[in-house]
Motif scaffolding. Structure first.
Motif, PDB file in Angstrom:
ATOM      1  N   ASP A   1      41.778  29.724  33.431  1.00 44.49           N
ATOM      2  CA  ASP A   1      42.075  30.978  33.949  1.00 44.49           C
ATOM      3  C   ASP A   1      42.583  32.570  33.598  1.00 44.49           C
ATOM      4  O   ASP A   1      42.701  33.500  33.983  1.00 44.49           O
TER       5      ASP A   1
ATOM      6  N   THR B   1      35.552  35.461  26.080  1.00 44.23           N
ATOM      7  CA  THR B   1      34.286  35.379  25.821  1.00 44.23           C
ATOM      8  C   THR B   1      33.924  34.105  24.516  1.00 44.23           C
ATOM      9  O   THR B   1      34.040  34.224  23.638  1.00 44.23           O
TER      10      THR B   1
ATOM     11  N   LYS C   1      40.149  34.229  31.681  1.00 44.50           N
ATOM     12  CA  LYS C   1      39.273  34.625  32.255  1.00 44.50           C
ATOM     13  C   LYS C   1      38.596  36.120  32.172  1.00 44.50           C
ATOM     14  O   LYS C   1      39.716  37.155  32.696  1.00 44.50           O
ATOM     15  N   GLY C   2      37.957  36.917  31.480  1.00 40.62           N
ATOM     16  CA  GLY C   2      37.251  37.794  31.573  1.00 40.62           C
ATOM     17  C   GLY C   2      38.315  38.974  30.332  1.00 40.62           C
ATOM     18  O   GLY C   2      37.722  40.159  30.333  1.00 40.62           O
ATOM     19  N   ARG C   3      38.636  38.123  29.598  1.00 41.21           N
ATOM     20  CA  ARG C   3      39.651  38.829  28.295  1.00 41.21           C
ATOM     21  C   ARG C   3      38.717  38.328  26.742  1.00 41.21           C
ATOM     22  O   ARG C   3      38.917  38.269  26.203  1.00 41.21           O
TER      23      ARG C   3
ATOM     24  N   ASN D   1      32.580  27.831  30.361  1.00 43.16           N
ATOM     25  CA  ASN D   1      33.545  27.617  31.481  1.00 43.16           C
ATOM     26  C   ASN D   1      35.267  28.050  30.643  1.00 43.16           C
ATOM     27  O   ASN D   1      35.545  28.603  29.407  1.00 43.16           O
ATOM     28  N   TYR D   2      36.399  28.316  31.060  1.00 41.48           N
ATOM     29  CA  TYR D   2      37.424  29.211  31.242  1.00 41.48           C
ATOM     30  C   TYR D   2      38.354  29.302  31.538  1.00 41.48           C
ATOM     31  O   TYR D   2      38.520  28.602  32.982  1.00 41.48           O
TER      32      TYR D   2
ATOM     33  N   ASN E   1      39.871  39.572  23.904  1.00 40.78           N
ATOM     34  CA  ASN E   1      40.008  40.991  24.149  1.00 40.78           C
ATOM     35  C   ASN E   1      40.856  41.027  24.415  1.00 40.78           C
ATOM     36  O   ASN E   1      41.934  40.294  25.498  1.00 40.78           O
ATOM     37  N   SER E   2      42.159  42.254  24.941  1.00 47.50           N
ATOM     38  CA  SER E   2      43.025  42.852  25.697  1.00 47.50           C
ATOM     39  C   SER E   2      43.833  41.980  25.458  1.00 47.50           C
ATOM     40  O   SER E   2      44.913  41.341  26.517  1.00 47.50           O
TER      41      SER E   2
ATOM     42  N   SER F   1      41.842  43.291  19.667  1.00 49.25           N
ATOM     43  CA  SER F   1      40.539  42.405  19.700  1.00 49.25           C
ATOM     44  C   SER F   1      41.155  41.674  18.373  1.00 49.25           C
ATOM     45  O   SER F   1      41.389  41.824  17.598  1.00 49.25           O
TER      46      SER F   1
END
Length: 115
Positions: free
Chosen positions: A61, A68, A64-66, A58-59, A83-84, A16
């Motif tokens: 694709d 922020t 997304k999810g990693r 908005n992000y 992250n990740s 991270s």
């Protein structure tokens, strides 16, 4: 006007980083803020964006999810929590401020993810 990115560096895959972008010289709270990145040999691409009041994001694709995006208008700063992380995330990350016909760019910060 200045946008100054910080927080980049070398990290292992799965790790991270938190990028920061400090703004000065303009009314930060009135600007739509974004993070872009540019990998070697590739075009600059939008990673994440946040409205001036921070209520909408908005992000891309691919992140997304990693990743922020967030902002603190009291501190004139926008953040990107990463992250990740994957080797494909390796790039120079740029902060962008936009309002109507006005756009500002930071100088970029290097993020390198090793496998």
């Amino acid at each position: 006007v200045q946008l100054v990115e910080s927080g980049g560096g070398l990290v292992q895959s799965g790790g991270s980083l938190r990028l920061s972008c400090g703004a000065s010289g303009f009314t930060f709270s009135s600007y739509y803020m974004s993070w872009y990145r540019q990998a070697p040999g590739k075009e600059r691409e939008l990673v994440a964006a946040i409205t001036s009041d921070g209520r909408s994001t908005n992000y891309a694709d691919s992140v997304k999810g990693r990743l922020t995006i967030s902002r603190d208008n009291a501190k004139n700063t926008v953040y990107l929590q990463m992250n990740s992380l994957k080797p494909d995330d390796t790039a120079v990350y740029y902060c962008n401020a936009k309002r109507v016909f006005t756009t500002y760019w930071g100088q970029g910060t290097q993020v390198t993810v090793s496998s």
